[in-house]
Design a protein around this motif. Sequence first.
Motif, PDB file in Angstrom:
ATOM      1  N   GLN A  39      51.620  12.308 -15.004  1.00 31.31           N
ATOM      2  CA  GLN A  39      50.673  11.536 -14.113  1.00 31.31           C
ATOM      3  C   GLN A  39      51.200  10.223 -14.004  1.00 31.31           C
ATOM      4  N   VAL A  40      51.485   9.486 -15.215  1.00 35.13           N
ATOM      5  CA  VAL A  40      51.977   8.354 -15.337  1.00 35.13           C
ATOM      6  C   VAL A  40      53.365   8.232 -14.501  1.00 35.13           C
ATOM      7  N   PHE A  41      54.336   9.081 -14.699  1.00 38.77           N
ATOM      8  CA  PHE A  41      55.480   9.068 -13.863  1.00 38.77           C
ATOM      9  C   PHE A  41      55.142   9.152 -12.630  1.00 38.77           C
ATOM     10  N   ALA A  42      54.135   9.993 -12.118  1.00 40.79           N
ATOM     11  CA  ALA A  42      53.876  10.256 -10.722  1.00 40.79           C
ATOM     12  C   ALA A  42      53.435   8.853 -10.115  1.00 40.79           C
ATOM     13  N   GLY A  43      52.298   8.258 -10.804  1.00 40.87           N
ATOM     14  CA  GLY A  43      51.826   6.994 -10.288  1.00 40.87           C
ATOM     15  C   GLY A  43      52.703   5.877 -10.263  1.00 40.87           C
ATOM     16  N   LEU A  44      53.518   5.720 -11.388  1.00 37.77           N
ATOM     17  CA  LEU A  44      54.229   4.388 -11.287  1.00 37.77           C
ATOM     18  C   LEU A  44      55.528   4.767 -10.410  1.00 37.77           C
ATOM     19  N   PHE A  45      56.279   5.848 -10.585  1.00 34.91           N
ATOM     20  CA  PHE A  45      57.455   6.245  -9.869  1.00 34.91           C
ATOM     21  C   PHE A  45      57.594   7.112  -8.677  1.00 34.91           C
ATOM     22  N   GLY A  46      56.681   7.896  -8.572  1.00 36.62           N
ATOM     23  CA  GLY A  46      56.409   9.013  -7.347  1.00 36.62           C
ATOM     24  C   GLY A  46      57.561  10.001  -7.483  1.00 36.62           C
ATOM     25  N   ALA A  47      58.009  10.360  -6.548  1.00 35.34           N
ATOM     26  CA  ALA A  47      59.265  11.365  -6.550  1.00 35.34           C
ATOM     27  C   ALA A  47      60.293  11.007  -5.551  1.00 35.34           C
ATOM     28  N   GLY A  48      61.333  10.696  -6.491  1.00 34.37           N
ATOM     29  CA  GLY A  48      62.450  10.051  -5.605  1.00 34.37           C
ATOM     30  C   GLY A  48      63.523   9.395  -6.668  1.00 34.37           C
ATOM     31  N   PHE A  49      64.183   8.169  -5.886  1.00 36.01           N
ATOM     32  CA  PHE A  49      65.570   7.858  -6.757  1.00 36.01           C
ATOM     33  C   PHE A  49      65.135   7.441  -8.194  1.00 36.01           C
ATOM     34  N   THR A  50      63.992   6.739  -8.900  1.00 36.90           N
ATOM     35  CA  THR A  50      64.021   6.477 -10.084  1.00 36.90           C
ATOM     36  C   THR A  50      63.509   7.797 -10.828  1.00 36.90           C
ATOM     37  N   PHE A  51      62.715   8.416 -10.603  1.00 37.70           N
ATOM     38  CA  PHE A  51      62.209   9.726 -11.212  1.00 37.70           C
ATOM     39  C   PHE A  51      63.289  10.772 -11.178  1.00 37.70           C
ATOM     40  N   ASP A  52      64.154  10.995 -10.316  1.00 36.40           N
ATOM     41  CA  ASP A  52      65.045  12.068 -10.334  1.00 36.40           C
ATOM     42  C   ASP A  52      66.083  11.648 -11.322  1.00 36.40           C
ATOM     43  N   ALA A  53      66.423  10.159 -11.258  1.00 39.47           N
ATOM     44  CA  ALA A  53      67.370   9.863 -12.346  1.00 39.47           C
ATOM     45  C   ALA A  53      66.873  10.300 -13.823  1.00 39.47           C
ATOM     46  N   PHE A  54      65.543   9.849 -14.007  1.00 40.01           N
ATOM     47  CA  PHE A  54      65.080  10.168 -15.239  1.00 40.01           C
ATOM     48  C   PHE A  54      65.033  11.630 -15.605  1.00 40.01           C
ATOM     49  N   VAL A  55      64.883  12.491 -14.566  1.00 34.02           N
ATOM     50  CA  VAL A  55      64.674  13.947 -15.039  1.00 34.02           C
ATOM     51  C   VAL A  55      66.152  14.389 -15.467  1.00 34.02           C
ATOM     52  N   VAL A  56      67.105  14.035 -14.548  1.00 34.51           N
ATOM     53  CA  VAL A  56      68.546  14.562 -14.920  1.00 34.51           C
ATOM     54  C   VAL A  56      68.922  13.931 -16.323  1.00 34.51           C
ATOM     55  N   ALA A  57      68.547  12.621 -16.443  1.00 34.70           N
ATOM     56  CA  ALA A  57      69.149  12.213 -17.821  1.00 34.70           C
ATOM     57  C   ALA A  57      68.485  12.885 -19.034  1.00 34.70           C
ATOM     58  N   PHE A  58      66.904  13.097 -18.896  1.00 32.26           N
ATOM     59  CA  PHE A  58      66.443  13.806 -19.969  1.00 32.26           C
ATOM     60  C   PHE A  58      66.859  15.381 -20.192  1.00 32.26           C
ATOM     61  N   ARG A  59      67.392  15.841 -18.952  1.00 32.94           N
ATOM     62  CA  ARG A  59      67.778  17.192 -19.027  1.00 32.94           C
ATOM     63  C   ARG A  59      68.947  17.421 -19.946  1.00 32.94           C
ATOM     64  N   ILE A  60      69.819  16.160 -20.002  1.00 39.98           N
ATOM     65  CA  ILE A  60      70.868  16.462 -20.869  1.00 39.98           C
ATOM     66  C   ILE A  60      70.543  16.647 -22.321  1.00 39.98           C
ATOM     67  N   PRO A  61      70.059  15.930 -23.182  1.00 37.93           N
ATOM     68  CA  PRO A  61      69.562  16.031 -24.471  1.00 37.93           C
ATOM     69  C   PRO A  61      68.672  17.363 -24.482  1.00 37.93           C
ATOM     70  N   ASN A  62      67.847  17.719 -23.389  1.00 34.19           N
ATOM     71  CA  ASN A  62      66.942  18.771 -23.313  1.00 34.19           C
ATOM     72  C   ASN A  62      67.796  19.950 -23.262  1.00 34.19           C
TER      73      ASN A  62
END
Length: 535
Positions: A39-62
């Motif tokens: 919810q914090v991510f959705a409220g601050l960054f929505g769905a798009g450029f910034t959160f797309d980048a975070f999801v892919v970045a976190f996916r690598i160590p994950n």
Amino acid sequence: MAAEPAAQPAQSTGKIARSAGAVAVAVMCSRVLGLVREQVFAGLFGAGFTFDAFVVAFRIPNLLRDLFAEGALSAAFVTVFTDYSANRGAEATWRLASNVMVFFALLISVLTLAGIYWAEPIVSLLAPDFALIPGKTELTVQLSRIMMPFLLCVSLAAVVMGILNTRGRFFVPAMSSTFFNIGSIVGGLSLAVLFPRFGQPAIAGMAWGTLIGGILQLLMQMPTLFKVGFRFRFSCNPLDPGLRRILLLMLPAVIGLSATQINIFVNTNFAASCAEGSVSWLNYAFRLVQLPIGVFGVALSIAVMPILAQQAAQKDRASLKQTFTSSLVLVFALAVPATAGLMLLARPIIRLIFEHGVFTAADTIQTADALAYYAIGLFAYSAIKVMVPVFYAINNTRYPVIGSFLGVAANIGIILLVIDGLQHRGIALSTSCAMILNFFFLGIVLYWKLDGYPLGYLLRGLSKIAAATGLMCGGIWGLAHLLAPWQQGTVPAQIGALTVLIGVAVAIYVAGLQALRLPEFTLLTGKLVQRLRKS
């Protein structure tokens, strides 16, 4: 040779349910806080450029975490540690634990440094279409390098979790991921507010919060670890027989899990090529699906693994079959109605949880559609969590590997067929179909390897669960139409509508199971009534 149908649930059902209940409470806390984090991510960054980048970045160590830590390492360690505890004595058992910790700390450290060094080519491979949008690849690389050490923390946390589970401690290890979410939310939000003042993107603060959460996930388990008798002794012997057994057990599991990671890689690659926001929509939807998977599938898997290992060590094949069958019935009893509920209530759930700040009504529709398609495979996700430990218990790990690669082939094939028409929804659908195929494959193989198990008993239980779920769906459908204005209203009105809908659905389902007398359910309700009378 087919087994005789079980006339009653396994004797271990009550013990499994109690352990799973403790884990489920902890997992529920973690998953709820995980939703708060989203919810914090959705409220601050929505769905798009910034959160797309975070999801892919976190996916690598994950990806590496799932591969080396919480999947293969935990299961292999529990199997060998249980054997050492039963047959080798405390001295040898704790020496093995120390050696495993040191060995994997060194190994994962090397992998972490390699991930940091090669972050840019890895991101380009995982999401090549990010290069079409200025700055998106660069941001993803920056975030990936920040979060890479998270892998080391959760790998060591997985070893500690395995030790505590074999000592009958389930609640604290399961609660550890709650501390991950607390660290991510509190640390991440604090740094996200602070970083822009120093010219750094706010999302980088959330990345550092993820690392803080990983450290807390490990540290919060340490007091309990020392309470059960662990004393660390520096030891690094790669030739130790126990460590070699763990590595040999891990090898087929790592190969099998690599198939899952290939699926994630393929899905990320396709999602990055869809409309901007697709990676985010799929991530938000899958986070919601992970709530019931964690509460039902993971909790039961953690609870049943030591019991299966003990029954296999005692060569008590009949009890092992009954334990497996009753565990599968419990999974279906929880996952099937959850599937129906998520599909019917996808939009009001997404609207209430995420549609705030910069997360729009259009994002709600796209995320809800992905959630409905993910939910189709929920029963298979959860059941596989219980099936795989049986293969570990009988020392036959190659078939989960084969099933995983069959799932990869099915996933790629289905995506290619539906991606043009369904876009990101097709990725969710293909993931569910791949898991369902894997479930049926593993079920058939286990029937063969165990010389049959009570299939008639299982099907009778499933038919009762399906009937009770049908009654529940009818109630939800009718009530949802009456409460439609509330579902579109203010936040308190939405909360009220969903509370009524879920409450009525649970009441109808529980009444249905009680009327149809599902054995596992009546056993547990009987024990609950006895406990209430005593108190």
